[in-house]
Design an enzyme around this catalytic site. Structure first.
Site, PDB file in Angstrom:
ATOM      1  N   HIS A   5      11.670  -4.844 -13.788  1.00  0.00           N
ATOM      2  CA  HIS A   5      10.603  -3.955 -14.274  1.00  0.00           C
ATOM      3  C   HIS A   5      10.375  -4.140 -15.765  1.00  0.00           C
ATOM      4  CE1 HIS A   5      13.553  -0.326 -14.970  1.00  0.00           C
ATOM      5  NE2 HIS A   5      13.364  -0.958 -16.101  1.00  0.00           N
TER       6      HIS A   5
ATOM      7  N   GLU B 288       7.681  -0.619 -11.765  1.00  0.00           N
ATOM      8  CA  GLU B 288       8.697  -1.035 -10.803  1.00  0.00           C
ATOM      9  C   GLU B 288       8.135  -2.106  -9.869  1.00  0.00           C
ATOM     10  OE1 GLU B 288      11.556  -0.197 -11.446  1.00  0.00           O
ATOM     11  OE2 GLU B 288      11.887   1.941 -11.716  1.00  0.00           O
TER      12      GLU B 288
ATOM     13  N   ASN C 105      15.845  -5.122 -11.968  1.00  0.00           N
ATOM     14  CA  ASN C 105      14.925  -5.460 -10.879  1.00  0.00           C
ATOM     15  C   ASN C 105      13.645  -6.116 -11.399  1.00  0.00           C
ATOM     16  OD1 ASN C 105      13.608  -3.355 -12.097  1.00  0.00           O
ATOM     17  ND2 ASN C 105      13.623  -1.988 -10.331  1.00  0.00           N
TER      18      ASN C 105
ATOM     19  N   ASP D 197       6.836   4.321 -22.522  1.00  0.00           N
ATOM     20  CA  ASP D 197       6.992   5.241 -21.397  1.00  0.00           C
ATOM     21  C   ASP D 197       7.725   6.521 -21.770  1.00  0.00           C
ATOM     22  OD1 ASP D 197       9.365   3.814 -21.786  1.00  0.00           O
ATOM     23  OD2 ASP D 197       9.232   2.723 -19.902  1.00  0.00           O
TER      24      ASP D 197
HETATM   25  C1  F6R Z   1      12.246   1.364 -21.846  1.00  0.00           C
HETATM   26  C2  F6R Z   1      11.678   0.650 -20.716  1.00  0.00           C
HETATM   27  C3  F6R Z   1      12.499  -0.058 -19.718  1.00  0.00           C
HETATM   28  C4  F6R Z   1      13.763  -0.698 -20.290  1.00  0.00           C
HETATM   29  C5  F6R Z   1      14.592  -1.337 -19.185  1.00  0.00           C
HETATM   30  C6  F6R Z   1      15.886  -1.921 -19.697  1.00  0.00           C
HETATM   31  O1  F6R Z   1      11.225   1.974 -22.641  1.00  0.00           O
HETATM   32  O2  F6R Z   1      10.498   0.664 -20.585  1.00  0.00           O
HETATM   33  O3  F6R Z   1      11.722  -1.054 -19.090  1.00  0.00           O
HETATM   34  O4  F6R Z   1      13.402  -1.658 -21.242  1.00  0.00           O
HETATM   35  O5  F6R Z   1      14.876  -0.388 -18.209  1.00  0.00           O
HETATM   36  O6  F6R Z   1      16.693  -0.870 -20.132  1.00  0.00           O
HETATM   37  P1  F6R Z   1      18.031  -1.149 -20.955  1.00  0.00           P
HETATM   38  O7  F6R Z   1      17.589  -1.700 -22.263  1.00  0.00           O
HETATM   39  O8  F6R Z   1      18.661   0.215 -21.107  1.00  0.00           O
HETATM   40  O9  F6R Z   1      18.834  -2.100 -20.165  1.00  0.00           O
END
Ligand code: F6R
Length: 242
Positions: free
Chosen positions: A136, A141, A134, A67
Protein backbone atom coordinates in the site's frame (compact mmCIF):
# COMPACT_ATOMS: atom_id res chain seq x y z
CA UNK A 1 12.98 5.36 -11.45
CA UNK A 2 16.17 6.01 -9.50
CA UNK A 3 17.01 3.40 -6.85
CA UNK A 4 19.44 4.17 -4.06
CA UNK A 5 20.52 1.32 -1.78
CA UNK A 6 21.86 2.47 1.57
CA UNK A 7 23.72 0.54 4.19
CA UNK A 8 21.18 1.11 6.94
CA UNK A 9 18.21 3.13 8.22
CA UNK A 10 20.40 6.06 9.29
CA UNK A 11 21.91 6.44 5.81
CA UNK A 12 18.45 6.06 4.20
CA UNK A 13 17.19 8.86 6.45
CA UNK A 14 20.11 11.19 5.62
CA UNK A 15 19.81 10.60 1.87
CA UNK A 16 16.04 10.99 2.09
CA UNK A 17 16.36 14.36 3.81
CA UNK A 18 18.87 15.51 1.14
CA UNK A 19 16.07 15.11 -1.43
CA UNK A 20 13.70 17.19 0.71
CA UNK A 21 16.29 19.89 1.24
CA UNK A 22 17.03 20.12 -2.50
CA UNK A 23 13.39 21.03 -3.10
CA UNK A 24 13.16 23.40 -0.15
CA UNK A 25 16.20 25.45 -1.15
CA UNK A 26 15.29 25.59 -4.84
CA UNK A 27 11.73 26.88 -4.47
CA UNK A 28 10.31 30.19 -3.30
CA UNK A 29 7.24 28.38 -1.91
CA UNK A 30 7.99 24.66 -1.64
CA UNK A 31 5.02 22.30 -1.46
CA UNK A 32 5.68 18.90 0.09
CA UNK A 33 3.50 15.85 0.56
CA UNK A 34 4.41 14.11 3.83
CA UNK A 35 3.98 10.66 5.37
CA UNK A 36 3.73 9.18 8.85
CA UNK A 37 4.78 5.74 10.14
CA UNK A 38 8.13 4.45 11.41
CA UNK A 39 9.96 4.89 8.12
CA UNK A 40 10.23 8.71 7.91
CA UNK A 41 10.99 9.36 11.60
CA UNK A 42 14.77 9.35 10.97
CA UNK A 43 14.33 11.70 8.00
CA UNK A 44 12.32 14.08 10.21
CA UNK A 45 15.10 13.95 12.81
CA UNK A 46 17.63 14.89 10.12
CA UNK A 47 15.30 17.73 9.11
CA UNK A 48 15.08 19.10 12.68
CA UNK A 49 18.84 18.77 13.11
CA UNK A 50 19.38 20.70 9.89
CA UNK A 51 16.90 23.37 11.00
CA UNK A 52 18.69 23.82 14.31
CA UNK A 53 22.18 23.82 12.82
CA UNK A 54 21.63 25.70 9.55
CA UNK A 55 18.53 27.79 10.35
CA UNK A 56 16.92 26.90 7.03
CA UNK A 57 13.61 28.73 7.12
CA UNK A 58 10.29 26.95 6.55
CA UNK A 59 8.12 30.08 6.74
CA UNK A 60 6.98 29.60 3.15
CA UNK A 61 6.61 25.81 3.23
CA UNK A 62 3.21 24.27 2.46
CA UNK A 63 2.60 20.63 3.41
CA UNK A 64 -0.10 18.06 2.77
CA UNK A 65 -0.08 14.78 4.66
CA UNK A 66 -1.11 11.58 2.98
CA UNK A 67 -3.64 10.27 5.44
CA UNK A 68 -5.38 10.27 8.81
CA UNK A 69 -7.29 7.69 10.85
CA UNK A 70 -11.06 7.99 11.05
CA UNK A 71 -12.68 8.64 14.41
CA UNK A 72 -9.74 9.39 16.70
CA UNK A 73 -10.57 12.33 18.94
CA UNK A 74 -8.64 15.55 18.24
CA UNK A 75 -5.35 15.47 20.09
CA UNK A 76 -5.29 11.65 20.34
CA UNK A 77 -1.56 10.81 20.60
CA UNK A 78 -1.76 8.30 17.72
CA UNK A 79 -3.59 10.56 15.28
CA UNK A 80 -1.42 11.43 12.33
CA UNK A 81 -1.82 15.12 13.11
CA UNK A 82 -0.33 14.49 16.58
CA UNK A 83 2.39 12.35 14.99
CA UNK A 84 3.38 15.17 12.64
CA UNK A 85 3.32 17.79 15.40
CA UNK A 86 5.45 15.58 17.61
CA UNK A 87 7.97 14.41 15.01
CA UNK A 88 8.30 17.53 12.87
CA UNK A 89 5.97 20.52 12.85
CA UNK A 90 6.49 21.68 16.44
CA UNK A 91 10.28 21.67 15.90
CA UNK A 92 10.55 23.83 12.76
CA UNK A 93 9.17 27.26 11.86
CA UNK A 94 6.43 26.17 9.45
CA UNK A 95 3.27 28.23 10.15
CA UNK A 96 0.39 26.10 11.48
CA UNK A 97 -2.03 27.32 8.80
CA UNK A 98 0.29 26.07 6.06
CA UNK A 99 0.25 22.41 7.18
CA UNK A 100 -2.61 20.20 6.10
CA UNK A 101 -3.61 16.78 7.42
CA UNK A 102 -6.86 15.14 6.27
CA UNK A 103 -9.73 15.42 8.76
CA UNK A 104 -10.91 12.01 9.94
CA UNK A 105 -13.90 13.30 11.92
CA UNK A 106 -17.30 14.72 10.94
CA UNK A 107 -18.58 14.64 7.36
CA UNK A 108 -15.90 12.50 5.76
CA UNK A 109 -17.10 12.89 2.19
CA UNK A 110 -17.05 16.67 2.51
CA UNK A 111 -13.61 16.50 4.20
CA UNK A 112 -12.20 14.51 1.28
CA UNK A 113 -13.58 17.00 -1.26
CA UNK A 114 -12.22 19.93 0.77
CA UNK A 115 -8.78 18.30 0.96
CA UNK A 116 -8.66 17.79 -2.80
CA UNK A 117 -9.81 21.37 -3.34
CA UNK A 118 -7.06 22.68 -1.05
CA UNK A 119 -4.42 20.65 -2.92
CA UNK A 120 -5.68 21.84 -6.28
CA UNK A 121 -4.42 25.33 -5.47
CA UNK A 122 -0.86 24.00 -5.51
CA UNK A 123 1.36 21.53 -7.26
CA UNK A 124 3.12 19.12 -4.92
CA UNK A 125 6.84 19.41 -5.67
CA UNK A 126 7.76 16.25 -3.85
CA UNK A 127 5.61 13.56 -2.24
CA UNK A 128 7.25 11.48 0.48
CA UNK A 129 5.97 7.90 0.75
CA UNK A 130 6.57 4.80 2.81
CA UNK A 131 5.20 1.46 1.66
CA UNK A 132 3.14 -1.17 3.44
CA UNK A 133 4.17 -4.84 3.52
CA UNK A 134 1.21 -5.43 1.21
CA UNK A 135 2.38 -2.72 -1.18
CA UNK A 136 0.00 0.00 0.00
CA UNK A 137 0.93 3.64 -0.51
CA UNK A 138 -0.86 6.17 1.65
CA UNK A 139 -3.69 3.97 2.88
CA UNK A 140 -4.49 2.78 -0.63
CA UNK A 141 -4.84 -0.90 0.11
CA UNK A 142 -4.61 -3.69 -2.50
CA UNK A 143 -7.52 -3.46 -4.91
CA UNK A 144 -7.92 0.34 -4.70
CA UNK A 145 -8.63 1.73 -8.19
CA UNK A 146 -5.74 3.83 -9.47
CA UNK A 147 -8.10 6.65 -10.50
CA UNK A 148 -9.24 7.50 -6.96
CA UNK A 149 -8.61 10.87 -5.35
CA UNK A 150 -8.86 11.53 -1.57
CA UNK A 151 -11.32 9.02 -0.13
CA UNK A 152 -12.29 6.94 2.89
CA UNK A 153 -10.81 3.45 3.11
CA UNK A 154 -11.26 0.35 5.22
CA UNK A 155 -7.86 -0.74 6.45
CA UNK A 156 -6.51 -4.13 5.44
CA UNK A 157 -6.12 -6.74 8.20
CA UNK A 158 -2.34 -6.74 7.64
CA UNK A 159 -2.22 -2.97 8.06
CA UNK A 160 -4.28 -3.10 11.27
CA UNK A 161 -1.98 -5.81 12.63
CA UNK A 162 1.14 -3.81 11.64
CA UNK A 163 -0.17 -0.60 13.22
CA UNK A 164 -1.25 -2.25 16.49
CA UNK A 165 2.29 -1.57 17.71
CA UNK A 166 1.28 2.09 18.10
CA UNK A 167 -1.87 1.15 20.08
CA UNK A 168 -0.43 -0.91 23.00
CA UNK A 169 -0.19 -3.90 20.63
CA UNK A 170 -4.00 -4.15 20.67
CA UNK A 171 -5.60 -4.57 17.21
CA UNK A 172 -8.97 -3.63 18.71
CA UNK A 173 -7.77 -0.10 19.43
CA UNK A 174 -6.58 0.48 15.85
CA UNK A 175 -9.14 2.47 13.83
CA UNK A 176 -10.63 0.38 11.04
CA UNK A 177 -10.95 3.23 8.57
CA UNK A 178 -8.85 6.12 7.34
CA UNK A 179 -9.01 9.08 4.98
CA UNK A 180 -6.25 8.93 2.40
CA UNK A 181 -5.03 10.76 -0.67
CA UNK A 182 -5.88 8.46 -3.56
CA UNK A 183 -3.42 6.95 -6.01
CA UNK A 184 -4.47 9.55 -8.59
CA UNK A 185 -3.71 12.33 -6.08
CA UNK A 186 -0.29 10.88 -5.30
CA UNK A 187 0.58 10.44 -8.98
CA UNK A 188 0.00 14.17 -9.63
CA UNK A 189 3.07 15.09 -7.54
CA UNK A 190 5.97 16.32 -9.66
CA UNK A 191 8.40 14.01 -7.91
CA UNK A 192 7.94 11.04 -5.59
CA UNK A 193 10.39 9.93 -2.90
CA UNK A 194 9.69 6.49 -1.45
CA UNK A 195 11.65 5.19 1.53
CA UNK A 196 11.70 1.65 2.89
CA UNK A 197 13.70 -0.07 5.58
CA UNK A 198 13.86 -3.63 6.85
CA UNK A 199 13.35 -7.11 5.50
CA UNK A 200 9.57 -6.98 5.97
CA UNK A 201 9.50 -4.51 3.05
CA UNK A 202 11.69 -6.58 0.71
CA UNK A 203 8.76 -8.16 -1.18
CA UNK A 204 6.96 -4.84 -1.61
CA UNK A 205 10.17 -3.21 -2.91
CA UNK A 206 10.79 -6.08 -5.32
CA UNK A 207 7.24 -5.78 -6.69
CA UNK A 208 7.41 -1.99 -6.86
CA UNK A 209 10.48 -2.22 -9.10
CA UNK A 210 10.07 -5.49 -11.00
CA UNK A 211 6.42 -6.48 -10.55
CA UNK A 212 3.59 -6.14 -13.04
CA UNK A 213 1.70 -2.88 -12.56
CA UNK A 214 -1.46 -3.94 -10.77
CA UNK A 215 -4.07 -2.46 -8.45
CA UNK A 216 -3.47 -5.54 -6.28
CA UNK A 217 -0.05 -4.07 -5.38
CA UNK A 218 -0.67 -0.30 -5.31
CA UNK A 219 3.03 0.70 -5.17
CA UNK A 220 3.57 -0.77 -8.66
CA UNK A 221 1.74 2.27 -10.07
CA UNK A 222 4.91 4.25 -9.42
CA UNK A 223 6.46 2.54 -12.46
CA UNK A 224 4.15 4.83 -14.47
CA UNK A 225 5.42 8.05 -12.83
CA UNK A 226 8.17 9.95 -14.66
CA UNK A 227 10.19 11.03 -11.60
CA UNK A 228 10.49 8.58 -8.71
CA UNK A 229 13.38 8.13 -6.29
CA UNK A 230 13.36 4.98 -4.14
CA UNK A 231 15.76 5.01 -1.19
CA UNK A 232 16.02 1.73 0.69
CA UNK A 233 18.34 0.06 3.14
CA UNK A 234 20.09 -3.22 2.37
CA UNK A 235 17.45 -5.32 4.12
CA UNK A 236 14.59 -3.79 2.11
CA UNK A 237 16.70 -4.27 -1.04
CA UNK A 238 17.50 -7.90 -0.23
CA UNK A 239 15.36 -9.30 -3.07
CA UNK A 240 16.85 -7.01 -5.70
CA UNK A 241 19.83 -8.29 -7.64
CA UNK A 242 22.68 -5.85 -7.77
C1 F6R B 1 1.78 6.71 6.34
C2 F6R B 1 1.30 5.90 5.23
C3 F6R B 1 1.59 4.46 5.09
C4 F6R B 1 2.97 4.06 5.61
C5 F6R B 1 3.17 2.56 5.50
C6 F6R B 1 4.50 2.11 6.06
O1 F6R B 1 1.32 8.06 6.23
O2 F6R B 1 0.61 6.43 4.41
O3 F6R B 1 1.48 4.09 3.74
O4 F6R B 1 3.95 4.73 4.86
O5 F6R B 1 2.15 1.91 6.18
O6 F6R B 1 4.48 2.33 7.44
P1 F6R B 1 5.82 2.19 8.31
O7 F6R B 1 6.70 3.31 7.87
O8 F6R B 1 5.35 2.38 9.73
O9 F6R B 1 6.38 0.86 8.03
Amino acid sequence: MRIVICHDYAEMSRKGFEEIKKVVVSKEQPVLGLATGSTPIGLYQEWIKDYNENKTSYEKLITFNLDEYVGLPEGHPESYRSFMNHHLFSHINVPADQVHVPNGNGDLKANCAAYEAAMEQYEIDLQLLGVGRNGHIGFNEPGTPFNQTTHVVSLDEKTIADNARFFDGDVNQVPKQAVTMGVATIMKAKRILLLASGESKADAIYELIHGKVSEQIPATVLQNHPDVVVIVDEAAASRLSR
